[in-house]
Design an enzyme around this catalytic site. Structure first.
Site, short mmCIF file in Angstrom:
data_model
loop_
_atom_site.label_atom_id
_atom_site.label_comp_id
_atom_site.label_asym_id
_atom_site.label_seq_id
_atom_site.Cartn_x
_atom_site.Cartn_y
_atom_site.Cartn_z
N SER A 219 0.82 -1.21 0.00
CA SER A 219 0.00 0.00 0.00
C SER A 219 0.87 1.27 0.00
O SER A 219 2.04 1.24 0.39
CB SER A 219 -0.89 -0.01 1.23
OG SER A 219 -0.10 0.00 2.39
N VAL A 222 2.30 2.41 3.66
CA VAL A 222 3.45 1.61 4.12
C VAL A 222 4.66 1.92 3.23
O VAL A 222 5.79 2.07 3.71
CB VAL A 222 3.12 0.10 4.13
CG1 VAL A 222 4.36 -0.71 4.44
CG2 VAL A 222 2.03 -0.19 5.17
N GLU A 240 6.43 -0.96 -5.51
CA GLU A 240 5.24 -0.97 -6.35
C GLU A 240 4.06 -0.80 -5.42
O GLU A 240 3.85 -1.63 -4.53
CB GLU A 240 5.11 -2.31 -7.09
CG GLU A 240 6.13 -2.49 -8.18
CD GLU A 240 6.02 -1.45 -9.26
OE1 GLU A 240 7.05 -1.10 -9.85
OE2 GLU A 240 4.91 -0.93 -9.50
N CYS A 274 -3.38 -4.91 -8.16
CA CYS A 274 -3.05 -3.49 -8.22
C CYS A 274 -3.32 -2.92 -9.62
O CYS A 274 -3.55 -1.74 -9.78
CB CYS A 274 -1.59 -3.28 -7.86
SG CYS A 274 -0.53 -4.35 -8.80
#
Ligand code: NDP
Length: 477
Positions: A219, A222, A240, A274
């Site tokens: 995320s 983080v 990523e 994602c």
């Protein structure tokens, strides 16, 4: 797994849960700070021997790991469906792609690993040399519990780094199965260490001064905290992060074909990619026919236990994830989104959220913030200019797609869509492991931003430039 030994943590038992039926899959005792230190110490100690083994020998070990995973493919796929929730065909596809990933990086061992340059001194050879970073920390999410770790671990190991890996807490059994395969393939003790524990363990790991490189998928918050913990001390970091991927559908495209592709891209893996399509932007006259096709397809999706062959869409990874996605749909409806379609849910328990098709405007929260589940919103645009503006209106920049037969539209979209991957008449999701993959804007952090392909060597090594002149032989007397 620390220094080649499976070590039990001292913390209270934790479990991963099958999200289809709420039963426990794996029970383990999480690691604590002492295990982080021990894993890093083991990785530091193993560095020299692993480096000196040479890249060809390391590549052979990776090739062996691909063969072992292929042998255990069905066992690992079944475990993945139980622990993560994705359908068995999705799990099998992920295992197959991971076998390919390991083979791809194994084969890189025999590629050219440097460049030579001419010198102003005729006898001098100038060449680049790759050296490992040292100890690399890999922190991975639960949505592709095998493939994403392989993207990171295989090139990190190939290029001579030792690794401490912290997989996601929701998928520790798949992680342990993969670590066991790498060990069985011949990775020496201490070269790959794995610690199972909460995010705070990951935070300690990336903050450790002996960690020279961090590769992370997860995320944005983080990712930002890892950036703050690593960049100031000069550690290399690659991340990523999320996406809010748009697909533009032009009036000249076939609505049935576009809808079929986009429902797969939005709902496949229960929307927990994602790269998944989150916003479908229908331009002008494309809207009505496209919405009719999408509505029919989403309403007909079959949702259930991923191990049931009739299931197209499995549960979310956890009850917590399901609660968050359901809340985001409710919020969208409260903000004025129109509910176009919702697939029926199974009667049983489990972490299910109905695949949901909404219609709305870019102002909706669901159109600005990532909802990591089977939810997609259709938006209207008058023309291509407006569609591109809407597509680019979030802070993310991972993937984008356009459906059209018009070459001018294609060229504009490739130029102007702010995304690391631009797909034409193809799903937002999916990428080839030998082509660079990575996002723009908040979806990535450079150094370099891409994973896969040759760029993985650029991340997992330092490049040196060597200038070599012949020595003058000592004159004999
Ligand atoms: P998180 O960022 O919460 O978790 C990812 C990993 O980081 C997990 O291993 C997690 O451990 C660990 N972690 C959590 N907190 C910390 C911390 N403070 N320091 C270091 N590590 C930490 O993401 P999610 O699990 O929610 O994963 C889904 C997200 O990942 C989505 O937003 C999605 O977009 C993104 N993602 C991006 C991809 C891409 O390629 N761009 C691919 C896949 C997902 P634990 O599990 O123990 O909490």
């Amino acid at each position: 797994m620390i220094g080649g030994e499976w070590v039990e943590g001292d913390g209270a038992a934790a479990a991963t849960i099958n999200p289809a039926d709420d039963t426990a899959v794996a029970v383990y005792h999480p690691a604590d700070s002492r295990h982080v230190d021990a894993a890093i110490t083991a990785a530091v100690a193993a560095r020299r021997e692993w480096d000196e083994m040479g890249i060809i020998a390391r590549g052979l070990i990776l090739r062996r790991s691909a063969e072992i995973l292929a042998d255990r493919a069905e066992t690992v796929a079944v475990l993945m469906t139980r622990e993560q929730g994705k359908t068995l065909p999705e799990s099998r596809a992920e295992v197959g792609a991971t076998v390919e990933t390991l083979h791809y990086h194994a084969a890189q061992a025999r590629s050219a690993d440097g460049v030579t340059y001419p010198s102003s001194h005729p006898d001098e050879l100038i060449r680049t040399v790759r050296r490992p970073l040292g100890v690399v920390a890999a922190i991975t999410p639960w949505n592709f519990p095998l493939q994403i770790p392989a993207w990171k671990l295989a090139p990190a190991l190939l290029w001579g780094n030792t690794v401490v890996w912290k997989p996601a807490s929701d998928t520790v059994a798949v992680a342990a199965a993969f670590a066991a395969i790498l060990v069985d393939a011949g990775i020496p003790a201490g070269v790959l260490n794995m610690i199972l524990g909460p995010g705070s363990i990951g935070a300690e790991l990336v903050a450790h001064e002996s960690v020279s490189g961090v590769t992370f998928t997860g995320s944005v918050p983080v990712g930002r905290s890892i950036q703050a913990a690593t960049v100031p001390r000069g550690a290399k970091v690659q991340m990523e992060l999320g996406g809010h991927n748009a697909a533009i559908v032009m009036p000249d495209s076939d609505p049935a074909q576009a809808a079929a592709v986009l429902v797969g891209a939005a709902m496949g893996s229960t929307g927990q990619k994602c790269t998944a399509t989150r916003r479908i932007i229908a331009v002008g006259e494309a809207y009505d026919d496209l919405v009719a096709e999408l509505t029919a397809l989403v309403g007909a999706l079959s949702v259930g236990d991923g191990s049931d062959p009739a299931t197209q869409i499995g549960p979310l990874v956890s009850a917590r994830a399901a609660k968050e996605v359901a809340a985001a749909v409710e919020q969208a409806l409260e903000e004025g989104a129109e509910l176009l379609a919702r697939a029926p849910l199974p009667d049983s328990g489990g972490a299910y959220v109905a695949p949901t098709l909404l219609a709305g405007t870019p102002a909706l929260t669901v159109c600005r913030e990532e909802v990591f589940g089977p939810v997609v919103t259709v938006l209207r645009a008058e023309n291509l200019d407006e569609a591109i503006d809407i597509a680019n209106s979030t802070p993310f920049g991972l993937t984008a797609a356009v459906f059209t037969d018009d070459e001018h539209v294609v060229r504009r979209c490739i130029r102007e869509l702010e995304a690391g991957l631009v797909k034409v008449n193809a799903p937002n999701t999916g990428s080839e492991l030998h082509a660079p993959f990575g996002g723009l804007k908040d979806s990535s952090f450079p150094a370099p931003r891409e994973q896969n392909a040759a760029s993985s060597a650029d991340f997992f090594t330092w490049s040196k430039t060597a200038y070599v002149r012949p020595g003058a032989p000592r004159s004999r007397r």
